[in-house]
Design a protein around this motif. Sequence first.
Motif, short mmCIF file in Angstrom:
data_model
loop_
_atom_site.label_atom_id
_atom_site.label_comp_id
_atom_site.label_asym_id
_atom_site.label_seq_id
_atom_site.Cartn_x
_atom_site.Cartn_y
_atom_site.Cartn_z
N LEU A 1 0.85 -1.20 0.00
CA LEU A 1 0.00 0.00 0.00
C LEU A 1 0.88 1.25 0.00
O LEU A 1 1.73 1.43 0.88
N LEU A 2 0.67 2.11 -0.99
CA LEU A 2 1.36 3.40 -1.05
C LEU A 2 0.51 4.43 -0.32
O LEU A 2 -0.65 4.66 -0.67
N LYS A 3 1.10 5.06 0.70
CA LYS A 3 0.36 6.00 1.53
C LYS A 3 0.99 7.39 1.47
O LYS A 3 2.18 7.54 1.17
N TYR A 4 0.16 8.38 1.79
CA TYR A 4 0.59 9.78 1.86
C TYR A 4 0.10 10.31 3.20
O TYR A 4 -1.10 10.47 3.43
N GLU A 5 1.05 10.56 4.12
CA GLU A 5 0.64 10.90 5.48
C GLU A 5 1.70 11.76 6.17
O GLU A 5 2.77 12.02 5.62
N ILE A 6 1.38 12.17 7.41
CA ILE A 6 2.32 12.98 8.19
C ILE A 6 3.55 12.15 8.54
O ILE A 6 3.43 11.00 8.96
N SER A 7 4.71 12.73 8.37
CA SER A 7 5.96 12.02 8.65
C SER A 7 6.11 11.75 10.14
O SER A 7 5.80 12.60 10.98
N SER A 8 6.60 10.56 10.46
CA SER A 8 6.86 10.21 11.86
C SER A 8 8.25 10.67 12.31
O SER A 8 8.57 10.63 13.49
N GLN A 9 9.07 11.12 11.35
CA GLN A 9 10.44 11.53 11.66
C GLN A 9 10.63 13.05 11.64
O GLN A 9 11.51 13.58 12.30
N MET B 1 4.92 16.13 5.42
CA MET B 1 4.23 14.99 4.81
C MET B 1 5.25 14.08 4.14
O MET B 1 6.37 14.51 3.82
N THR B 2 4.84 12.83 3.94
CA THR B 2 5.77 11.88 3.32
C THR B 2 4.99 10.79 2.59
O THR B 2 3.82 10.53 2.89
N PHE B 3 5.65 10.18 1.60
CA PHE B 3 5.13 8.97 0.96
C PHE B 3 5.75 7.77 1.68
O PHE B 3 6.93 7.80 2.02
N ALA C 1 -3.86 9.31 -0.94
CA ALA C 1 -2.71 9.62 -1.79
C ALA C 1 -3.08 9.70 -3.26
O ALA C 1 -2.27 10.16 -4.08
N PHE C 2 -4.29 9.27 -3.60
CA PHE C 2 -4.65 9.06 -5.00
C PHE C 2 -4.46 10.31 -5.85
O PHE C 2 -3.77 10.29 -6.88
N GLU D 1 10.88 15.01 -9.82
CA GLU D 1 10.55 14.26 -8.60
C GLU D 1 9.54 15.03 -7.77
O GLU D 1 9.68 16.25 -7.57
N MET D 2 8.52 14.34 -7.31
CA MET D 2 7.46 14.98 -6.53
C MET D 2 7.91 15.26 -5.10
O MET D 2 8.55 14.43 -4.48
N ASP D 3 7.55 16.46 -4.64
CA ASP D 3 7.80 16.83 -3.25
C ASP D 3 6.48 16.62 -2.49
O ASP D 3 5.47 17.27 -2.79
#
Length: 217
Positions: free
Chosen positions: A116-124, A129-131, A181-182, A212-214
Motif C-alpha cells: 500500500l502506497l500512503k501519503y501521510e504525516i511524517s513520523s520523523q 508529509m511523506t510517501f 494519496a490518489f 521528482e514529486m515533493d
Amino acid sequence: PAGKAIARSAAAPLQSRLAVSGRCRIVAVAADADATLRRGNERSVERRFRTMRHHRHEARVLVTNPARSFSSRDESKTARLNRPRMMPRKAALALTPKSREVFKKLIDATGSEGILLKYEISSQHALRMTFKFDLIKDAKEELTGQDEGVSLEVLDDGVTPKPPSESWNDNLPKLYIHHAAFMKVLGGTLDVDFDPGTGNLTPKLFDREGHEMDPNA
C-alpha cells in the motif's frame, strides 16, 4: 376619685384583652403571611424544578441528536469508502521495472497480499508529509473500495504493463494506492530506493514531466 379608680380598674382588663387581641391579630397576620410566603416559595421551587426538568430534557435532546447525526455521517462515510471504484481504462500510476521487481520479491518474501502506497504525516519530521509503503497482510480488512490497485504483471511482450481491464479481478498481489494519496500521485511514475542493509524501502515519485514529486509541495 373612687369612681375614676373603679373605671380605671374596669378599663384595665379591657385594655389587656385588646392588647391580647391585637397580639393575636398580629400573630395571625404574621402566620398568614408566613404561610403565604411558604406557598409562594413552594410554587417558586416547583416552577424552578419544572424549568430545570424541562432544560434537562432539552439538554438530553441536544446531546443525543447530534450523536445520532454524527453516527449517520460516519456510516455514510464508511459506505462511501467501501463503495467499489469503476474500472479505469488506464492505471493511475506507472511503475518502473525496478519497482515492479522489488515489490514482487518483497511480497514473496513476506507472504503479503500486496503493498500500500500512503501519503501521510511524517513520523520523523514534525509538520511534514511523506510517501511511505505498508505491507498488506489482509486485503479485505486493510483496504477500502477507494484504494485503487496497480498490477505488478506485464503482458506477453515482457514490457507492457497489464491494463486494469485484464488485472482488475485477477486476485493477484498488487501495489495499492491509498485513497488519501490518489490525487497526489495520479498520472505519475513510481520508482523505489531499497537499502539492503537496513531493509528500508523509500518511494520515489515523478510527475508527468519527469520531476521528482515533493510530498510537501
